[in-house]
Design a protein around this motif. Structure first.
Motif, short mmCIF file in Angstrom:
data_model
loop_
_atom_site.label_atom_id
_atom_site.label_comp_id
_atom_site.label_asym_id
_atom_site.label_seq_id
_atom_site.Cartn_x
_atom_site.Cartn_y
_atom_site.Cartn_z
N SER A 79 0.89 -1.24 0.12
CA SER A 79 -0.06 -0.07 0.00
C SER A 79 0.66 1.44 0.03
O SER A 79 0.51 2.30 -0.70
CB SER A 79 -1.05 -0.07 1.13
OG SER A 79 -0.24 0.30 2.52
N LEU A 80 1.99 1.20 0.66
CA LEU A 80 2.84 2.43 0.72
C LEU A 80 3.72 2.49 -0.80
O LEU A 80 3.92 3.66 -1.01
CB LEU A 80 3.95 2.16 1.69
CG LEU A 80 3.13 2.38 3.47
CD1 LEU A 80 4.15 1.76 4.32
CD2 LEU A 80 2.71 4.02 3.54
N VAL A 81 3.94 1.55 -1.46
CA VAL A 81 4.67 1.60 -2.66
C VAL A 81 3.44 2.11 -3.42
O VAL A 81 3.82 3.15 -4.37
CB VAL A 81 4.78 0.17 -3.29
CG1 VAL A 81 5.39 0.30 -4.73
CG2 VAL A 81 6.07 -0.47 -2.46
N ALA A 82 2.26 2.06 -3.47
CA ALA A 82 1.21 2.32 -4.16
C ALA A 82 1.05 3.69 -4.08
O ALA A 82 0.51 4.56 -4.96
CB ALA A 82 -0.16 1.64 -4.26
N ASP A 128 11.61 3.36 -0.63
CA ASP A 128 12.01 2.13 0.48
C ASP A 128 12.31 2.93 1.70
O ASP A 128 11.73 2.44 2.84
CB ASP A 128 13.27 1.41 0.00
CG ASP A 128 12.80 0.53 -1.50
OD1 ASP A 128 11.78 0.62 -1.71
OD2 ASP A 128 13.80 -0.07 -1.80
N GLN A 129 13.11 4.08 1.78
CA GLN A 129 13.36 4.66 3.00
C GLN A 129 12.24 5.02 3.87
O GLN A 129 11.99 5.10 4.79
CB GLN A 129 14.59 5.77 2.57
CG GLN A 129 15.03 6.52 3.98
CD GLN A 129 15.67 5.42 4.91
OE1 GLN A 129 16.58 5.12 4.34
NE2 GLN A 129 15.40 5.95 6.21
N ASP A 130 11.34 5.74 2.95
CA ASP A 130 9.96 6.30 3.59
C ASP A 130 9.23 5.14 4.12
O ASP A 130 8.61 5.13 5.39
CB ASP A 130 9.22 6.84 2.47
CG ASP A 130 10.08 8.43 2.00
OD1 ASP A 130 10.80 8.79 2.67
OD2 ASP A 130 9.80 8.55 0.56
N ILE A 131 9.29 3.76 3.59
CA ILE A 131 8.34 2.86 3.90
C ILE A 131 8.86 2.25 5.39
O ILE A 131 8.11 2.02 6.24
CB ILE A 131 8.47 1.71 2.87
CG1 ILE A 131 7.63 2.30 1.66
CG2 ILE A 131 7.66 0.47 3.39
CD1 ILE A 131 7.43 1.28 0.52
N SER A 149 13.76 -1.60 9.00
CA SER A 149 15.13 -1.34 8.33
C SER A 149 14.62 -1.32 6.72
O SER A 149 13.75 -1.92 6.29
CB SER A 149 16.13 -2.19 8.61
OG SER A 149 15.95 -3.55 7.84
N VAL A 150 15.25 -0.58 5.98
CA VAL A 150 15.27 -0.50 4.41
C VAL A 150 15.53 -2.11 4.10
O VAL A 150 14.85 -2.32 3.11
CB VAL A 150 16.33 0.42 3.76
CG1 VAL A 150 16.49 0.50 2.45
CG2 VAL A 150 15.99 1.86 4.32
N ARG A 151 16.50 -2.66 4.45
CA ARG A 151 16.68 -4.22 4.21
C ARG A 151 15.47 -4.97 4.34
O ARG A 151 15.23 -5.60 3.57
CB ARG A 151 17.79 -4.61 4.92
CG ARG A 151 18.25 -5.85 4.67
CD ARG A 151 19.44 -6.64 5.61
NE ARG A 151 20.53 -7.05 4.83
CZ ARG A 151 21.51 -7.56 5.43
NH1 ARG A 151 21.68 -7.45 6.54
NH2 ARG A 151 22.43 -8.16 4.53
N THR A 152 14.88 -4.86 5.53
CA THR A 152 13.29 -5.65 5.59
C THR A 152 12.43 -5.17 4.59
O THR A 152 11.71 -6.06 4.17
CB THR A 152 13.17 -5.33 6.95
OG1 THR A 152 14.08 -5.69 8.16
CG2 THR A 152 11.88 -6.17 7.27
#
Length: 213
Positions: A159-162, A167-170, A177-180
């Motif tokens: 939903s956040l991608v949409a 990635d950092q914002d999510i 973490s960004v890795r997760t």
């Protein structure tokens, strides 16, 4: 003098020459009232174009772009006609799923743009014949396919991608973490076969977990 029956049309296009050309086509049409003309969704929003207009929208914009841009304009109460140089299957289906009422490639001439605007203003949809097969094939595939199962966290990431988040914002929004985040995205891609962000946005819309901001 503009007729009371004129169709009010806005334009969001970041290429100056193409923006000017579309605006000229609209100004010369007797049944069109040219409204706000802007180079981004944010600048269009500032113009406070009255709801109910048809908005000619490019997809590849600064700031809010692609299907997220369509959702934003639809959320303002407008009918969207996408006119984009990017007319691949993922772009077309992503835009239509996000609520666009029409889609043309930038190969379309002024007459076809006007024809699409008039159809959309009348409550219909308009997709150029060369792109219509994408929509028809997608409908068949969706009706035939199995229901997708995503975990709650995967759905949240999607939903956040949409919504157009990076990635950092999510990672910040979900306190991970960004890795997760990227691990969740890899799992979503493996489950769905959707690789690119426009395709993931379209998936979020299909699953009912993307909404206009």
């Amino acid at each position: 003098m503009v007729s009371t029956q004129a169709i009010r049309v806005g334009v969001i296009e970041d290429h100056p020459l193409y923006r000017a050309a579309v605006a000229r086509v609209l100004e010369e049409a007797e049944d069109i009232e040219l409204g706000a003309v802007a180079d981004s969704v944010a600048r269009f929003a500032v113009c406070r174009q009255p709801a109910g207009s048809v908005v000619v929208l490019d997809l590849k914009l600064r700031g809010i772009a692609d299907a997220a841009a369509v959702m934003e304009i639809v959320g303002m109460g407008h009918k969207v006609l996408v006119v984009s140089a990017h007319a691949g299957q993922s772009e077309v289906l992503g835009a239509i799923s996000a609520g666009a009422r029409g889609y043309l490639s930038k190969d379309a001439d002024g007459e076809e743009i006007l024809r699409a605007i008039r159809e959309i203003a009348s409550g219909n949809s308009y997709v150029s014949p060369t792109l219509a097969s994408f929509v028809l094939n997608s409908t068949r595939d969706r009706n035939a396919g199995p229901k997708l199962v995503l975990s709650e966290r995967e759905r949240q990431v999607l939903s956040l991608v949409a919504a157009g988040e990076r990635d950092q914002d999510i990672a910040e929004a979900m306190s991970i973490s960004v890795r997760t985040v990227r691990s969740y995205l890899d799992r979503i891609r493996d489950k769905t076969g959707r690789r690119r962000r426009p395709e993931l946005t379209r998936l979020a819309i299909e699953e009912g977990i993307a909404h206009p901001s």
